[in-house]
Design a protein around this motif. Sequence first.
Motif, mmCIF file in Angstrom:
data_model
loop_
_atom_site.group_PDB
_atom_site.id
_atom_site.type_symbol
_atom_site.label_atom_id
_atom_site.label_comp_id
_atom_site.label_asym_id
_atom_site.label_seq_id
_atom_site.Cartn_x
_atom_site.Cartn_y
_atom_site.Cartn_z
ATOM 1 N N MET A 1 20.441 -10.725 6.272
ATOM 2 C CA MET A 1 19.293 -9.759 6.036
ATOM 3 C C MET A 1 19.501 -9.500 4.469
ATOM 4 S SD MET A 1 16.425 -8.342 6.833
ATOM 5 C CE MET A 1 16.620 -8.160 8.536
ATOM 6 N N HIS A 2 18.656 -10.095 3.601
ATOM 7 C CA HIS A 2 18.859 -9.594 2.283
ATOM 8 C C HIS A 2 17.890 -8.545 1.884
ATOM 9 C CE1 HIS A 2 19.910 -10.419 -1.951
ATOM 10 N NE2 HIS A 2 18.731 -10.400 -2.195
ATOM 11 N N SER A 3 18.318 -7.637 0.932
ATOM 12 C CA SER A 3 17.609 -6.652 0.475
ATOM 13 C C SER A 3 18.195 -6.011 -1.011
ATOM 14 C CB SER A 3 17.610 -5.178 1.226
ATOM 15 O OG SER A 3 18.996 -4.947 1.580
ATOM 16 N N ASP A 4 17.485 -4.952 -1.667
ATOM 17 C CA ASP A 4 17.972 -4.504 -2.542
ATOM 18 C C ASP A 4 19.041 -3.288 -2.318
ATOM 19 O OD1 ASP A 4 16.638 -2.216 -1.762
ATOM 20 O OD2 ASP A 4 14.836 -2.941 -3.221
ATOM 21 N N ARG A 29 22.191 -7.717 -6.732
ATOM 22 C CA ARG A 29 23.182 -7.038 -7.422
ATOM 23 C C ARG A 29 22.422 -6.042 -8.319
ATOM 24 N NH1 ARG A 29 24.337 -12.789 -10.256
ATOM 25 N NH2 ARG A 29 22.210 -12.845 -9.654
ATOM 26 N N LYS A 30 23.165 -5.049 -8.726
ATOM 27 C CA LYS A 30 22.510 -3.878 -9.419
ATOM 28 C C LYS A 30 21.882 -4.435 -10.734
ATOM 29 C CE LYS A 30 23.560 0.799 -9.874
ATOM 30 N NZ LYS A 30 23.766 1.279 -8.590
ATOM 31 N N GLY A 31 20.735 -3.873 -10.767
ATOM 32 C CA GLY A 31 19.844 -4.307 -12.072
ATOM 33 C C GLY A 31 19.537 -5.743 -12.195
ATOM 34 N N ASN A 32 19.483 -6.568 -11.051
ATOM 35 C CA ASN A 32 18.986 -8.062 -11.174
ATOM 36 C C ASN A 32 17.850 -8.077 -10.330
ATOM 37 O OD1 ASN A 32 18.787 -10.509 -11.187
ATOM 38 N ND2 ASN A 32 20.977 -11.122 -10.717
ATOM 39 N N CYS A 33 16.721 -8.225 -10.863
ATOM 40 C CA CYS A 33 15.530 -8.323 -10.176
ATOM 41 C C CYS A 33 15.297 -9.833 -9.594
ATOM 42 C CB CYS A 33 14.327 -7.958 -10.993
ATOM 43 S SG CYS A 33 13.818 -8.721 -12.671
ATOM 44 N N TRP A 34 16.049 -10.499 -10.264
ATOM 45 C CA TRP A 34 15.875 -12.111 -9.916
ATOM 46 C C TRP A 34 16.326 -12.372 -8.611
ATOM 47 C CZ3 TRP A 34 12.037 -13.711 -12.554
ATOM 48 C CH2 TRP A 34 11.995 -13.359 -13.739
ATOM 49 N N ASP A 35 17.225 -11.681 -7.820
ATOM 50 C CA ASP A 35 17.998 -11.883 -6.687
ATOM 51 C C ASP A 35 16.788 -12.285 -5.489
ATOM 52 O OD1 ASP A 35 20.448 -11.977 -7.578
ATOM 53 O OD2 ASP A 35 21.036 -10.148 -6.779
ATOM 54 N N ASN A 36 15.968 -11.146 -5.351
ATOM 55 C CA ASN A 36 14.647 -11.354 -4.641
ATOM 56 C C ASN A 36 13.403 -12.307 -4.964
ATOM 57 O OD1 ASN A 36 16.082 -9.961 -2.764
ATOM 58 N ND2 ASN A 36 15.230 -8.126 -3.480
ATOM 59 N N ALA A 37 13.615 -12.559 -6.109
ATOM 60 C CA ALA A 37 12.402 -13.213 -6.516
ATOM 61 C C ALA A 37 11.641 -14.226 -5.799
ATOM 62 C CB ALA A 37 12.369 -13.911 -8.117
#
Length: 95
Positions: A1-4, A29-37
């Motif tokens: 389950m992926h989340s911020d 990862r902290k401060g990485n908005c591209w993880d969930n893009a």
Amino acid sequence: MHSDQEFKYTSRQYSSLLNQYGLKASISRKGNCWDNASMENFFSHFKTECFYLHSFQSAKQVKHAAQQYIRFYNHARFQTKLNNLSPYEYRTQAA
């Protein structure tokens, strides 16, 4: 389950719930908005092209609509970023 990394997703209670259902946590990862893009992009399309267009009467209907949409998205829905091919066509062409 992926989340911020929001508090609710890093709590022990949430972790216990995931364990109860046999799921593994994956946190951005902290401060990485591209993880969930990529997933946020998919769900944006799913909501506007499928979910908001119907009035569902049961969870079974939602599940069926989601399965149909995922098939459509992967096999028939062309994407400009993939040279106007569907994801399936694009991957097949690359192989």
